[in-house]
Design a protein around this motif. Structure first.
Motif, PDB file in Angstrom:
ATOM      1  N   GLY A  24     -15.307   0.187  -7.283  1.00  0.00           N
ATOM      2  CA  GLY A  24     -16.485   0.858  -6.747  1.00  0.00           C
ATOM      3  C   GLY A  24     -16.574   2.328  -7.074  1.00  0.00           C
ATOM      4  O   GLY A  24     -17.660   2.886  -7.102  1.00  0.00           O
ATOM      5  N   HIS A  25     -15.430   2.974  -7.308  1.00  0.00           N
ATOM      6  CA  HIS A  25     -15.485   4.388  -7.683  1.00  0.00           C
ATOM      7  C   HIS A  25     -15.967   4.519  -9.124  1.00  0.00           C
ATOM      8  O   HIS A  25     -15.722   3.646  -9.957  1.00  0.00           O
ATOM      9  CB  HIS A  25     -14.105   5.030  -7.529  1.00  0.00           C
ATOM     10  CG  HIS A  25     -13.722   5.296  -6.116  1.00  0.00           C
ATOM     11  ND1 HIS A  25     -14.383   6.186  -5.306  1.00  0.00           N
ATOM     12  CD2 HIS A  25     -12.726   4.769  -5.341  1.00  0.00           C
ATOM     13  CE1 HIS A  25     -13.820   6.214  -4.118  1.00  0.00           C
ATOM     14  NE2 HIS A  25     -12.811   5.346  -4.114  1.00  0.00           N
ATOM     15  N   SER A  45     -12.116   9.899  -4.588  1.00  0.00           N
ATOM     16  CA  SER A  45     -12.271   9.896  -6.033  1.00  0.00           C
ATOM     17  C   SER A  45     -12.868  11.205  -6.524  1.00  0.00           C
ATOM     18  O   SER A  45     -13.521  11.934  -5.766  1.00  0.00           O
ATOM     19  CB  SER A  45     -13.189   8.728  -6.426  1.00  0.00           C
ATOM     20  OG  SER A  45     -13.560   8.798  -7.784  1.00  0.00           O
ATOM     21  N   THR A  49     -16.674  10.854  -3.729  1.00  0.00           N
ATOM     22  CA  THR A  49     -16.856   9.856  -2.683  1.00  0.00           C
ATOM     23  C   THR A  49     -15.530   9.555  -2.000  1.00  0.00           C
ATOM     24  O   THR A  49     -14.457   9.660  -2.599  1.00  0.00           O
ATOM     25  CB  THR A  49     -17.437   8.529  -3.214  1.00  0.00           C
ATOM     26  OG1 THR A  49     -16.541   7.951  -4.154  1.00  0.00           O
ATOM     27  CG2 THR A  49     -18.810   8.724  -3.833  1.00  0.00           C
ATOM     28  N   LYS A  51     -14.100   6.276   0.158  1.00  0.00           N
ATOM     29  CA  LYS A  51     -14.408   4.882   0.466  1.00  0.00           C
ATOM     30  C   LYS A  51     -13.337   4.310   1.378  1.00  0.00           C
ATOM     31  O   LYS A  51     -12.167   4.659   1.270  1.00  0.00           O
ATOM     32  CB  LYS A  51     -14.489   4.040  -0.806  1.00  0.00           C
ATOM     33  CG  LYS A  51     -15.679   4.397  -1.700  1.00  0.00           C
ATOM     34  CD  LYS A  51     -15.762   3.479  -2.905  1.00  0.00           C
ATOM     35  CE  LYS A  51     -16.927   3.837  -3.797  1.00  0.00           C
ATOM     36  NZ  LYS A  51     -18.217   3.447  -3.259  1.00  0.00           N
ATOM     37  N   TRP A  53     -11.854   0.525   2.688  1.00  0.00           N
ATOM     38  CA  TRP A  53     -11.793  -0.855   2.216  1.00  0.00           C
ATOM     39  C   TRP A  53     -11.083  -1.741   3.232  1.00  0.00           C
ATOM     40  O   TRP A  53     -10.117  -1.314   3.864  1.00  0.00           O
ATOM     41  CB  TRP A  53     -10.989  -0.931   0.912  1.00  0.00           C
ATOM     42  CG  TRP A  53     -11.422   0.004  -0.152  1.00  0.00           C
ATOM     43  CD1 TRP A  53     -10.996   1.295  -0.340  1.00  0.00           C
ATOM     44  CD2 TRP A  53     -12.358  -0.250  -1.199  1.00  0.00           C
ATOM     45  NE1 TRP A  53     -11.603   1.833  -1.440  1.00  0.00           N
ATOM     46  CE2 TRP A  53     -12.457   0.912  -1.984  1.00  0.00           C
ATOM     47  CE3 TRP A  53     -13.126  -1.361  -1.549  1.00  0.00           C
ATOM     48  CZ2 TRP A  53     -13.273   1.007  -3.088  1.00  0.00           C
ATOM     49  CZ3 TRP A  53     -13.947  -1.266  -2.656  1.00  0.00           C
ATOM     50  CH2 TRP A  53     -14.017  -0.098  -3.421  1.00  0.00           C
ATOM     51  N   GLU A  60     -15.574  -3.314   0.376  1.00  0.00           N
ATOM     52  CA  GLU A  60     -15.873  -1.954   0.788  1.00  0.00           C
ATOM     53  C   GLU A  60     -16.496  -1.962   2.185  1.00  0.00           C
ATOM     54  O   GLU A  60     -17.428  -2.721   2.452  1.00  0.00           O
ATOM     55  CB  GLU A  60     -16.847  -1.353  -0.230  1.00  0.00           C
ATOM     56  CG  GLU A  60     -17.144   0.094  -0.015  1.00  0.00           C
ATOM     57  CD  GLU A  60     -18.084   0.632  -1.085  1.00  0.00           C
ATOM     58  OE1 GLU A  60     -19.015   1.357  -0.723  1.00  0.00           O
ATOM     59  OE2 GLU A  60     -17.885   0.302  -2.279  1.00  0.00           O
ATOM     60  N   THR A  63     -18.884   4.065   2.504  1.00  0.00           N
ATOM     61  CA  THR A  63     -18.802   5.105   1.479  1.00  0.00           C
ATOM     62  C   THR A  63     -19.398   6.385   2.039  1.00  0.00           C
ATOM     63  O   THR A  63     -20.489   6.360   2.613  1.00  0.00           O
ATOM     64  CB  THR A  63     -19.564   4.718   0.202  1.00  0.00           C
ATOM     65  OG1 THR A  63     -18.949   3.572  -0.384  1.00  0.00           O
ATOM     66  CG2 THR A  63     -19.554   5.845  -0.820  1.00  0.00           C
ATOM     67  N   ARG A  65     -20.573  10.000   0.639  1.00  0.00           N
ATOM     68  CA  ARG A  65     -20.893  10.651  -0.632  1.00  0.00           C
ATOM     69  C   ARG A  65     -20.992  12.168  -0.478  1.00  0.00           C
ATOM     70  O   ARG A  65     -21.156  12.675   0.612  1.00  0.00           O
ATOM     71  CB  ARG A  65     -22.225  10.124  -1.161  1.00  0.00           C
ATOM     72  CG  ARG A  65     -22.220   8.652  -1.419  1.00  0.00           C
ATOM     73  CD  ARG A  65     -23.562   8.186  -1.991  1.00  0.00           C
ATOM     74  NE  ARG A  65     -23.728   6.760  -1.907  1.00  0.00           N
ATOM     75  CZ  ARG A  65     -23.081   5.852  -2.587  1.00  0.00           C
ATOM     76  NH1 ARG A  65     -22.157   6.221  -3.425  1.00  0.00           N
ATOM     77  NH2 ARG A  65     -23.308   4.571  -2.434  1.00  0.00           N
TER      78      ARG A  65
END
Length: 104
Positions: A24-25, A45, A49, A51, A53, A60, A63, A65
């Motif tokens: 997802g990153h 990341s 972001t 995240k 999990w 996920e 998130t 942002r």
């Protein structure tokens, strides 16, 4: 647990077998932390972001942002209620950010 650029691989530490991957990153993963109960994994990341999990399903959960700076360290509070990230933020925040951690 290991990172290969944008993905996170989860390994069984006893057998060395791959248990699954989190995708997802959009850029390299810079920091990882497990919740105290081991059910949630947090990843930060270079794509700005954060995240969260589900470890069992590799799905996920959340998130966040535009962090406003790079996170280079993550840790959960001992009770698992908070996630703390350290990085290059404004002087007012002292380089730390606190995020409420979702509960499974």
């Amino acid at each position: 647990m290991g990172c290969a650029d944008e993905s996170i691989q989860l390994f069984d530490t006893a057998s060395g077998e791959l248990n699954g991957s989190c995708f997802g990153h959009k850029q390299s993963v810079s920091s990882l932390a497990f919740s105290p109960d081991g059910k949630t994994l947090a990843s930060a990341s270079d794509d700005s972001t954060l995240k969260l999990w589900n470890v069992a399903t590799q799905q996920e959960l959340l998130t966040i942002r535009r962090l406003g700076g790079a996170l280079r360290g993550l840790t959960f509070s001992p009770d698992g209620q908070w996630l703390v990230g350290g990085g290059s933020f404004s002087q007012r925040s002292g380089g730390l950010r606190f995020y409420p951690a979702p509960q499974p």
